[in-house]
Scaffold this motif. Structure first.
Motif, PDB file in Angstrom:
ATOM      1  N   ILE A  41       0.835  -1.197   0.000  1.00  0.00           N
ATOM      2  CA  ILE A  41       0.000   0.000   0.000  1.00  0.00           C
ATOM      3  C   ILE A  41       0.870   1.247   0.000  1.00  0.00           C
ATOM      4  N   GLU A  46      -1.814   8.380   6.045  1.00  0.00           N
ATOM      5  CA  GLU A  46      -3.164   8.941   6.093  1.00  0.00           C
ATOM      6  C   GLU A  46      -4.236   7.867   6.023  1.00  0.00           C
ATOM      7  N   LYS A  47      -3.819   6.635   5.894  1.00  0.00           N
ATOM      8  CA  LYS A  47      -4.779   5.547   5.746  1.00  0.00           C
ATOM      9  C   LYS A  47      -5.092   4.949   7.118  1.00  0.00           C
ATOM     10  N   ASP A  74      -2.829   5.158  -5.202  1.00  0.00           N
ATOM     11  CA  ASP A  74      -4.224   4.726  -5.026  1.00  0.00           C
ATOM     12  C   ASP A  74      -4.692   4.042  -6.306  1.00  0.00           C
ATOM     13  N   GLN A 108      -6.585  -0.939  -3.038  1.00  0.00           N
ATOM     14  CA  GLN A 108      -7.884  -1.193  -2.399  1.00  0.00           C
ATOM     15  C   GLN A 108      -8.010  -2.657  -1.997  1.00  0.00           C
ATOM     16  N   ALA A 133      -6.027  -3.072   1.150  1.00  0.00           N
ATOM     17  CA  ALA A 133      -6.752  -2.499   2.286  1.00  0.00           C
ATOM     18  C   ALA A 133      -7.885  -3.408   2.719  1.00  0.00           C
TER      19      ALA A 133
END
Length: 598
Positions: A89, A128-129, A94, A99, A102
């Motif tokens: 990640i 930031e995730k 992105d 995804q 995640a």
């Protein structure tokens, strides 16, 4: 003076009663005072001991539980798939693959949370995730997390070690009808495969009910308080949920606790005194604190004081009654004896005291009655004793006459033998007379060696005549020893055994040598008897040396010398069957005083 006069005119019963009462009440009162003074300390010591045991037990159980949570946190940290997904990640922009990664992490966290009732939620932050497993959704915790930036800073400063975050309150929401409380454990996540690169931080939120199960049922006292806090004064656990909103730093005693105050002391809060006891966890530095109001301790002391008062009164009343009964029991027979003594004084010797017991009083009464009888018998007993003393004197005189009569008769026979030219008979009678004179002469048990040797020569002469010269006896004595004292007849048992047992099977050529000389080792006298007789068999010699035979005369001299002069003196014996026996006697050097011959 008035008190002394008053006591002097009291009768014996009152004196004994007063003495018993004082001897009971003074120690009892002193004991009560000491007990009263020490009751509070006793209760405090007992409470301290019990409280420390409770705190230790709670600390031990909580540390064990926290270790389990830390192990669970590390199992997530050590999951290679989670670390791999986080790494991917961070490297990817992105997109679809990010995804998928995640979703994989969130799914793992949700699966991990299943079946763990005490764990409320798990949050993993990477840049930031945010990844999480929380059935309430992330908005409630995320708000708390953003409002407490020091949580993140504490985890960052720990550098990969687990950090315990204080209890926080989650307001009422659509999932709960009242505020709920949680405490957390957080730790940085590092990529062990990439030079320990920091990938983020992970937090596990634990329901406060996990600590409720361990501490809520613990009662240090009826009004006491138990709490768990950290070094910053945050309340980790308390029975009253309102306490989570307060900081203990505002309370003076907590600052004293952090500065190393003794584990058990008195503190004051809100105008009330408390006995405070605490224990610091070696695992994570949490403080386990108990606060016991002094009113609880006083209540326990009150029960002890009431028990003491009741005990003193009960024992006091019992002892007074016992003192009255004892004094009457003791003085009644004494009064009776006083009356009897007055009757004796009036020459009424027929007065008898009743003997109703076998104790000292009964023995005293019996002795009094016996004394009365003895008064009448005393004159008769004196006469009998006088007659017996005269009779004893006569017997003693006869005992002296009889040996002297025999000695005088032997002397007459000796002269008759000389007149008839029977010189052998005369020599034997003279020797026997000397032996008898030596034996019956009074005096100390010690005699000059010169006289002892004369007796031995006479005894040897008579035995030679008896055995018809089957053996010969020689005597060799150092002349410098003749004036020294030796035990009377010390040679007799050994010389007799040498003749009677050593020479009994010898027809001719027997020889007994008696030598007396200085002993160089001890400085005393060495007397040695050597014979060439039959000797002693080995088993018989062992019985003699081990004192299994009845030859008392052989042992007596050895025992006496060792007892009076020490182990270096005494008698030793060695023998060989068919060759003879050697007896050695070591005597102390004891000179004759004033030139007397003993």
């Amino acid at each position: 003076m008035l008190k002394q006069k008053l006591i002097r005119h009291m009768n014996l019963q009152k004196k004994i009663t007063m003495l018993l009462v004082l001897s009971i009440f003074i120690p009892l009162t002193l004991f009560g005072y000491i007990f009263y003074q020490s009751s509070n300390q006793f209760v405090a010591d007992r409470t301290e001991k019990e409280t420390n045991q409770l705190l230790h037990l709670v600390n031990q159980n909580v540390d064990r539980l926290l270790n389990e949570y830390e192990a669970q946190l590390k199992s997530i940290y050590e999951n290679e798939n989670v670390i791999l997904q986080l790494s991917q990640i961070n490297r990817q922009a992105d997109g679809g693959e990010a995804q998928l990664s995640a979703d994989s992490i969130n799914r793992y966290l949700r699966n991990f949370l299943r079946g763990k009732d005490d764990l409320d939620s798990i949050y993993l932050f990477s840049g930031e995730k945010m990844f999480f497993a929380d059935f309430k959704g992330s908005q409630y915790y995320e708000e708390q997390f953003r409002n407490h930036p020091h949580w993140q800073q504490a985890v960052k400063d720990a550098g990969g070690r687990a950090v315990w975050i204080p209890t926080y309150e989650l307001p009422v929401n659509r999932y709960t009808f009242e505020p709920s409380h949680y405490f957390s454990i957080g730790m940085q996540v590092k990529n062990v495969a990439d030079v320990m690169q920091t990938l983020g931080s992970i937090y596990i939120n634990v329901k406060i009910t996990a600590l409720d199960r361990l501490a809520d049922q613990v009662r240090v006292s009826p009004g006491g308080t138990l709490l768990i806090a950290d070094g910053e004064g945050h309340v980790i656990w308390h029975r009253n949920s309102e306490a989570y909103r307060d900081s203990l730093k505002e309370i003076p005693f907590y600052e004293e606790l952090l500065t190393g105050q003794k584990p058990f002391s008195t503190v004051k809060m809100n105008g009330q005194l408390y006995q405070m006891s605490y224990m610091k966890s070696a695992y994570n530095g949490w403080y386990y604190v108990s606060l016991i109001p002094n009113t609880d301790l006083a209540e326990q002391s009150k029960e002890l004081r009431q028990f003491l008062i009741v005990t003193i009164f009960a024992f006091g009343a019992s002892f007074i009654l016992l003192a009255l009964w004892v004094s009457r029991f003791i003085t009644k027979p004494i009064r009776q004896m006083a009356v009897a003594m007055k009757q004796i004084h009036k020459e009424n010797v027929d007065f008898l005291l009743p003997v109703a017991s076998e104790d000292e009083i009964g023995l005293l009464n019996a002795a009094f009655n016996s004394m009365r009888r003895r008064i009448n018998e005393l004159i008769h007993e004196v006469r009998v004793v006088s007659e017996k003393e005269k009779e004893a004197e006569v017997r003693a005189l006869q005992a002296q006459i009889n040996p002297h009569f025999v000695y005088n008769s032997l002397d007459t026979i000796n002269w008759m033998a000389i007149e008839r030219q029977q010189h052998d008979i005369s020599s034997m009678i003279a020797a026997l007379s000397d032996i008898m004179r030596y034996a019956i002469r009074p005096g100390e048990p010690s005699i000059a060696l010169e006289e002892e040797m004369k007796w031995a020569e006479n005894y040897a002469y008579l035995q030679k005549m008896r055995f018809e010269d089957r053996f010969d006896i020689t005597f060799h004595v150092d002349p410098t020893l003749l004036r020294l004292k030796v035990p009377r007849l010390f040679l007799q048992p050994y010389l007799e055994n040498s003749i009677l047992h050593g020479m009994e099977n010898i027809e001719a050529g027997g020889l007994i040598s008696v030598t007396v000389m200085p002993d160089l080792e001890t400085g005393g006298i060495r007397a040695q008897l050597v014979d060439n007789g039959s000797g002693i068999k080995e088993d018989e010699l062992q019985n003699i040396l081990l004192r299994r035979t009845h030859g008392i005369g052989i042992y007596n001299l050895d025992d006496r010398l060792k007892l009076e002069y020490g182990s270096m003196y005494g008698v030793t014996m060695r023998s060989e069957w068919g060759k003879g026996t050697v007896v050695t006697i070591i005597l102390p050097r004891d000179p004759i005083e004033n030139g007397s011959s003993g």
